[in-house]
Design a protein around this motif. Structure first.
Motif, PDB file in Angstrom:
ATOM      1  N   THR A 123       0.828  -1.204   0.000  1.00 60.19           N
ATOM      2  CA  THR A 123       0.000   0.000   0.000  1.00 60.19           C
ATOM      3  C   THR A 123       0.861   1.252   0.000  1.00 60.19           C
ATOM      4  N   THR A 124       1.959   1.231   0.755  1.00 61.63           N
ATOM      5  CA  THR A 124       2.890   2.367   0.765  1.00 61.63           C
ATOM      6  C   THR A 124       3.445   2.632  -0.627  1.00 61.63           C
ATOM      7  N   LEU A 125       3.807   1.566  -1.340  1.00 61.95           N
ATOM      8  CA  LEU A 125       4.329   1.731  -2.702  1.00 61.95           C
ATOM      9  C   LEU A 125       3.269   2.306  -3.638  1.00 61.95           C
ATOM     10  N   VAL A 126       2.011   1.886  -3.463  1.00 64.52           N
ATOM     11  CA  VAL A 126       0.922   2.425  -4.283  1.00 64.52           C
ATOM     12  C   VAL A 126       0.743   3.911  -4.016  1.00 64.52           C
ATOM     13  N   LEU A 130       1.380   7.018  -6.542  1.00 64.27           N
ATOM     14  CA  LEU A 130       0.291   7.958  -6.802  1.00 64.27           C
ATOM     15  C   LEU A 130       0.747   9.398  -6.578  1.00 64.27           C
ATOM     16  N   GLY A 131       1.439   9.628  -5.480  1.00 65.14           N
ATOM     17  CA  GLY A 131       1.920  10.976  -5.192  1.00 65.14           C
ATOM     18  C   GLY A 131       2.923  11.462  -6.211  1.00 65.14           C
ATOM     19  N   PRO A 140       5.083   8.965   0.981  1.00 71.05           N
ATOM     20  CA  PRO A 140       5.209   7.585   1.462  1.00 71.05           C
ATOM     21  C   PRO A 140       4.082   7.112   2.359  1.00 71.05           C
ATOM     22  N   GLY A 141       2.992   7.864   2.426  1.00 68.54           N
ATOM     23  CA  GLY A 141       1.865   7.444   3.248  1.00 68.54           C
ATOM     24  C   GLY A 141       0.695   8.387   3.105  1.00 68.54           C
ATOM     25  N   VAL A 142      -0.410   8.032   3.729  1.00 72.10           N
ATOM     26  CA  VAL A 142      -1.634   8.823   3.630  1.00 72.10           C
ATOM     27  C   VAL A 142      -1.453  10.216   4.230  1.00 72.10           C
ATOM     28  N   VAL A 143      -0.669  10.316   5.304  1.00 72.22           N
ATOM     29  CA  VAL A 143      -0.486  11.610   5.962  1.00 72.22           C
ATOM     30  C   VAL A 143       0.147  12.622   5.019  1.00 72.22           C
ATOM     31  N   THR A 251       8.864   7.549   7.913  1.00 68.10           N
ATOM     32  CA  THR A 251       9.206   8.394   6.769  1.00 68.10           C
ATOM     33  C   THR A 251       8.032   9.282   6.383  1.00 68.10           C
ATOM     34  N   ASP A 252       6.834   8.719   6.412  1.00 64.86           N
ATOM     35  CA  ASP A 252       5.624   9.489   6.101  1.00 64.86           C
ATOM     36  C   ASP A 252       5.470  10.658   7.074  1.00 64.86           C
ATOM     37  N   ALA A 253       5.638  10.369   8.364  1.00 64.77           N
ATOM     38  CA  ALA A 253       5.521  11.429   9.379  1.00 64.77           C
ATOM     39  C   ALA A 253       6.630  12.459   9.221  1.00 64.77           C
TER      40      ALA A 253
END
Length: 262
Positions: A123-126, A130-131, A140-143, A251-253
């Motif tokens: 999911t992280t790769l998706v 997308l980004g 690297p994440g939804v945040v 990484t996302d945070a």
């Protein structure tokens, strides 16, 4: 006991259950409570990582009873897909009429818990792809993705409703970007998190055949069988997939915090 060196039996199992057709059969079990288990397991994943690190530390200090007690505590919710995988391993790769003890069942459950982290990594790769392709930025994440999506949706809506037409609206809001409310950003973030949870639930449909092709399923399963048959009690094990999934969260945070402070 089962001969863990029977590589061909493992190969047949992997092809049967983790190939394209087999993984679709497995994920039919996800059509139910697993749709709730997946997002909850994502939330529980950091606790799982901390518990494994604590168990490892206690084991290194010689406090084996405390380490084993931590390892016995179930952290992840037991999904229907995980139960289906465990049942297949036990009935097809484990000797018949040979019940597993508590240690062996814990090892088997640890094996299936890795699938949760692999699904999170997928999911992280998706989200990252997308980004990059939509906003030319690492997400690297939804945040870290949420601000870009909320900005895009806010601007698109404002342009579509511009009283002088979309052409002039595009020019106007290109110079004067529309404001977005914090409530709207939170709503977009929650929606993206729900979509990401759905992707995580069914990520194995794509991730399983890829891991079959790369030989990952085969190596992981052979390692499991060797550990199951070991006479001595195996110490706490932290699969690298769990660490990689949490590294993605950090990484996302970090990316989100950097953009806020920039």
């Amino acid at each position: 006991m089962h001969d863990a060196g029977d590589h061909e039996g493992v190969n047949r199992f992997v092809r049967k259950h983790f190939g394209v057709v087999g993984t679709f059969r497995l994920h039919r079990n996800a059509l139910g409570w697993d749709l709730l288990c997946a997002p909850l397991n994502v939330l529980l994943a950091p606790i799982f990582l901390l518990s494994r690190l604590a168990a490892l530390l206690l084991s290194m200090l010689g406090l084996r009873r405390g380490s084993q007690w931590i390892l016995r505590q179930p952290i992840f919710l037991h999904s229907a897909v995980a139960r289906a995988v465990e049942q297949r391993v036990e009935t097809e790769l484990w000797p018949p009429n040979t019940p597993m003890n508590e240690r062996q069942r814990r090892l088997l459950r640890d094996y299936t818990s890795v699938r949760t982290s692999v699904s999170e990594i997928f999911t992280t790769l998706v989200v990252l792809a997308l980004g990059y392709f939509m906003f030319r930025n690492p997400t690297p994440g939804v945040v870290s993705l949420t601000p870009f999506v909320s900005d895009y949706m806010t601007q698109s809506s404002a342009i579509a409703h511009f009283p002088l037409g979309q052409g002039l609206g595009n020019l106007w809001y290109g110079v004067f970007p529309p404001e977005r409310s914090i409530t709207y950003v939170i709503t977009v973030g929650v929606s993206l998190a729900a979509i990401a949870s759905l992707v995580t639930t069914f990520a194995g449909i794509i991730a399983d055949p890829l891991q079959v092709h790369l030989g990952i399923h085969r190596r992981r399963l052979l390692g499991l069988l060797l550990n199951l048959e070991a006479n001595d009690a195996i110490g706490p094990v932290l699969a690298r997939e769990h660490a990689l999934a949490r590294l993605a969260d950090l990484t996302d945070a970090g990316v989100s915090l950097f953009r806020m402070l920039r």
